[in-house]
Design a protein around this motif. Structure first.
Motif, short mmCIF file in Angstrom:
data_model
loop_
_atom_site.label_atom_id
_atom_site.label_comp_id
_atom_site.label_asym_id
_atom_site.label_seq_id
_atom_site.Cartn_x
_atom_site.Cartn_y
_atom_site.Cartn_z
N PRO A 50 -37.37 4.86 18.48
CA PRO A 50 -38.59 3.97 19.21
C PRO A 50 -38.05 2.52 19.70
O PRO A 50 -37.25 2.01 19.12
CB PRO A 50 -39.54 3.91 17.87
CG PRO A 50 -38.75 3.98 16.78
CD PRO A 50 -37.35 4.63 17.09
N THR A 51 -38.92 2.08 20.68
CA THR A 51 -39.01 0.92 21.15
C THR A 51 -39.08 -0.24 19.67
O THR A 51 -40.09 0.16 19.14
CB THR A 51 -39.88 0.35 22.00
OG1 THR A 51 -39.77 1.32 23.00
CG2 THR A 51 -39.67 -1.00 22.70
N PRO A 52 -38.03 -1.03 19.51
CA PRO A 52 -38.32 -2.15 18.46
C PRO A 52 -39.55 -2.61 18.50
O PRO A 52 -40.06 -3.08 19.36
CB PRO A 52 -37.10 -2.92 18.44
CG PRO A 52 -36.07 -2.31 19.42
CD PRO A 52 -36.84 -1.35 20.25
N GLU A 53 -39.96 -2.93 17.05
CA GLU A 53 -41.40 -3.40 16.93
C GLU A 53 -41.69 -4.65 17.60
O GLU A 53 -42.86 -4.88 18.19
CB GLU A 53 -41.58 -3.60 15.21
CG GLU A 53 -42.98 -3.69 14.93
CD GLU A 53 -43.95 -2.84 15.44
OE1 GLU A 53 -43.56 -1.69 15.67
OE2 GLU A 53 -45.08 -3.02 15.56
N ASN A 54 -40.62 -5.62 17.56
CA ASN A 54 -40.80 -7.05 18.25
C ASN A 54 -41.12 -6.97 19.59
O ASN A 54 -41.96 -7.68 20.18
CB ASN A 54 -39.74 -7.82 18.05
CG ASN A 54 -38.62 -7.33 18.46
OD1 ASN A 54 -38.13 -6.35 18.15
ND2 ASN A 54 -37.75 -8.45 19.08
N ILE A 55 -40.54 -5.89 20.22
CA ILE A 55 -40.48 -5.88 21.71
C ILE A 55 -41.94 -5.34 22.12
O ILE A 55 -42.67 -5.34 22.92
CB ILE A 55 -39.59 -4.72 22.10
CG1 ILE A 55 -38.16 -5.47 22.02
CG2 ILE A 55 -39.66 -4.56 23.77
CD1 ILE A 55 -37.05 -4.69 22.43
N LYS A 56 -42.37 -3.94 21.27
CA LYS A 56 -43.84 -3.63 21.27
C LYS A 56 -44.79 -4.44 20.95
O LYS A 56 -45.80 -4.48 22.08
CB LYS A 56 -44.02 -2.25 20.13
CG LYS A 56 -43.10 -1.15 20.54
CD LYS A 56 -43.70 0.10 19.71
CE LYS A 56 -42.96 0.05 18.43
NZ LYS A 56 -43.25 1.45 17.77
N GLN A 57 -44.90 -5.31 20.21
CA GLN A 57 -45.79 -6.48 19.83
C GLN A 57 -46.11 -7.14 21.02
O GLN A 57 -46.87 -7.66 21.63
CB GLN A 57 -45.43 -7.20 18.74
CG GLN A 57 -45.62 -6.53 17.48
CD GLN A 57 -47.08 -5.72 17.33
OE1 GLN A 57 -48.05 -6.55 17.60
NE2 GLN A 57 -47.16 -4.86 16.69
N LYS A 69 -28.77 -14.64 29.31
CA LYS A 69 -28.31 -13.43 28.46
C LYS A 69 -26.83 -13.01 28.98
O LYS A 69 -26.07 -12.78 28.20
CB LYS A 69 -29.13 -12.29 28.13
CG LYS A 69 -28.53 -11.35 26.91
CD LYS A 69 -29.65 -10.51 26.28
CE LYS A 69 -29.04 -9.28 25.46
NZ LYS A 69 -28.03 -9.84 24.59
N HIS A 70 -26.96 -12.75 30.23
CA HIS A 70 -25.80 -12.22 30.91
C HIS A 70 -24.51 -13.33 30.77
O HIS A 70 -23.40 -12.82 30.53
CB HIS A 70 -26.11 -11.73 32.29
CG HIS A 70 -24.99 -10.80 33.00
ND1 HIS A 70 -24.19 -11.03 33.54
CD2 HIS A 70 -25.19 -9.37 32.75
CE1 HIS A 70 -23.41 -9.84 33.88
NE2 HIS A 70 -24.13 -8.77 33.41
N GLU A 76 -39.08 -10.51 25.39
CA GLU A 76 -38.84 -10.42 24.24
C GLU A 76 -37.41 -9.73 23.68
O GLU A 76 -36.76 -10.16 22.90
CB GLU A 76 -39.87 -9.70 23.44
CG GLU A 76 -39.59 -9.54 21.73
CD GLU A 76 -39.49 -10.79 20.98
OE1 GLU A 76 -39.80 -11.88 21.30
OE2 GLU A 76 -39.18 -10.55 20.03
N ALA A 77 -37.26 -8.87 24.45
CA ALA A 77 -36.00 -7.80 24.22
C ALA A 77 -34.90 -8.51 24.40
O ALA A 77 -33.96 -8.75 23.47
CB ALA A 77 -35.99 -6.59 25.19
N VAL A 78 -34.72 -9.30 25.53
CA VAL A 78 -33.53 -10.22 25.75
C VAL A 78 -33.31 -11.45 24.90
O VAL A 78 -32.37 -11.89 24.92
CB VAL A 78 -33.08 -10.41 27.37
CG1 VAL A 78 -32.90 -8.88 27.86
CG2 VAL A 78 -34.26 -11.03 28.13
N THR A 79 -34.45 -11.93 24.70
CA THR A 79 -34.50 -13.21 23.93
C THR A 79 -34.60 -13.23 22.43
O THR A 79 -34.29 -14.12 21.82
CB THR A 79 -35.22 -14.28 24.57
OG1 THR A 79 -36.78 -13.64 24.29
CG2 THR A 79 -35.50 -14.63 25.91
#
Ligand SMILES: Cc1ncc(COP(=O)(O)O)c(C=O)c1O
Length: 391
Positions: A43-50, A79-80, A279-282
């Motif tokens: 599943p998509t990680p919780e912090n990203i869903k939130q 991030k890159h 949220e995903a990348v940071t």
């Protein structure tokens, strides 16, 4: 009814044909093991869903800038830079509706009718069809299984024609899992610069490398930057396939052309997904590490089990989440080609795989190990039984 020629040049993805047959069997109540899907089973990680839920609650639900909000573009280039040592500025970045959209728009922005596009085999199906759609000639450059399906600068140098505009490099590769040696990748990009050709680096699986190998981006090479176009995706890295976020890193002229196209077609990527992507990348990256650790276990298991089946050979995949075994020994035992193999495997043993013909090779099938150990165990047992039944 008369339909546009540009659409008749392309076909429905062959990766889907076996998948559809598998769904039909499942609907009949049959226990099908599906090794077809090219997407994480996590599943998509919780912090990203939130972060997505917060975006909705805070009414971040309107149009945004066509190429994505500044905060996300900044997060992507930073991030890159952190992960790969690249140096992209905001005008060199734009956000799209998934990596496929990024690639489609790059082709549309860079390619003219009659241009040649070099696509090493095996290749991800969409490269060839997108090339045809925009009026290019796809030139397939056959890599060798004995070289681990890796493109070399020397091969490329011989293949470039005066009409070549673009060379597609997808490392780690879908479907073979092949990963280019970093130095060879640099030599490939040097050949491209010398010959005035752009490299399109598809970094969809950049973070899925095994045996402790460090991710690499050709975007890190400042001297070659003018000839490099990066297509990135958050789909696989963060198990976000449905959120549809991808990006382009390239010269500002290319970014501007893609932006123009987006402004008249899709407009902005989904506002909510953009907030989730920030949220995903940071945010914390432990979910990526955990998924990689799980894929790593599965890869070892799949490789050992495949190699233990008489008549199957399998090159070691260095990245992504696919194995690409050679099943050509079955051609002496009544199997016509990889499509015939896949259909018979599905019809008799209820295992769905993707025939290599979909990826431009004639002796392989693709097995996705983005599925549970239990399913892998069951499906690999059935493949062993299938091979034994041919003797
Ligand atoms: C090699 C490769 N590039 C790009 C993509 C595009 O992924 P998305 O459009 O979900 O970002 C995929 C998806 O399967 C892929 O395998």
């Amino acid at each position: 009814m008369k339909l546009a020629k540009r659409v008749s040049r392309i076909s429905v993805s062959q990766t889907m044909a076996v998948g559809e047959a598998a769904v039909k069997l499942r609907d009949q109540g049959i226990d099908v093991v599906d090794f077809g899907p090219g997407e994480p089973d996590f599943p998509t990680p919780e912090n990203i869903k939130q972060a997505g839920i917060r975006a909705i609650r805070e009414d971040f639900t309107r149009y945004t800038a066509t190429g994505g909000i500044k905060e996300l573009k900044k997060a992507i280039v930073e991030k890159h830079a952190r992960d790969f040592g690249s140096k992209y500025e905001l005008p060199e970045c734009l956000v799209n509706i998934g990596g496929k959209h990024a690639i489609f728009n790059i082709f549309s922005a860079v390619i003219d009718d009659g241009d040649d596009v070099i696509i090493p085999t095996p290749y991800w199906v969409s490269f060839a069809d997108i090339a045809r759609f925009v009026g290019a000639n796809p030139l397939f450059l056959h890599t060798k299984e004995s070289d681990g399906f890796r493109l070399t600068a020397e091969m490329l140098s011989r293949a470039i024609t005066p009409r070549t505009r673009l060379v597609v490099v997808n490392s780690p590769n879908n479907p073979s899992g092949a990963v280019l040696d970093d130095q060879e990748f640099i030599r490939i990009a040097e050949v491209c610069r010398e010959r005035g050709v752009h490299v399109l680096a598809d970094e969809c699986y950049a973070y899925f490398l095994y045996d402790g190998r460090k991710p690499f981006s050709i975007g890190s090479q400042q001297a070659l930057k003018s000839h490099i176009i990066i297509a990135g995706s958050l789909s696989k890295t963060y198990a976000m396939t449905g959120w549809r976020i991808g990006f382009v890193l390239a010269a500002p002229e290319i970014v501007q052309s893609v932006l123009k196209l987006q402004s008249h077609s899709t407009s902005n990527p989904v506002s909510i997904s953009q907030k989730a992507a920030i949220e995903a990348v940071t945010g914390p990256q432990d979910s990526v590490r955990n998924m990689l650790a799980e894929y790593s276990k599965r890869r070892k298991f799949v490789l050992e089990r495949l190699r233990a089946i008489p008549g199957i050979q399998c090159a070691e995949p260095g990245g992504a989440f696919y194995a690409y075994p050679n099943i050509s020994s079955s051609f002496n035992l009544g199997i016509r080609d990889t499509m015939d193999f896949s259909v018979k495997l599905l019809e008799t043993k209820y295992v769905a795989v993707v025939p290599g013909e979909a990826f431009g090779t004639t002796e392989h099938i693709r097995i996705s190990y983005a599925t549970s150990m239990e399913q892998l165990d069951k499906g690999l047992n059935r493949i062993r039984e299938f091979m034994a039944s041919l003797r």
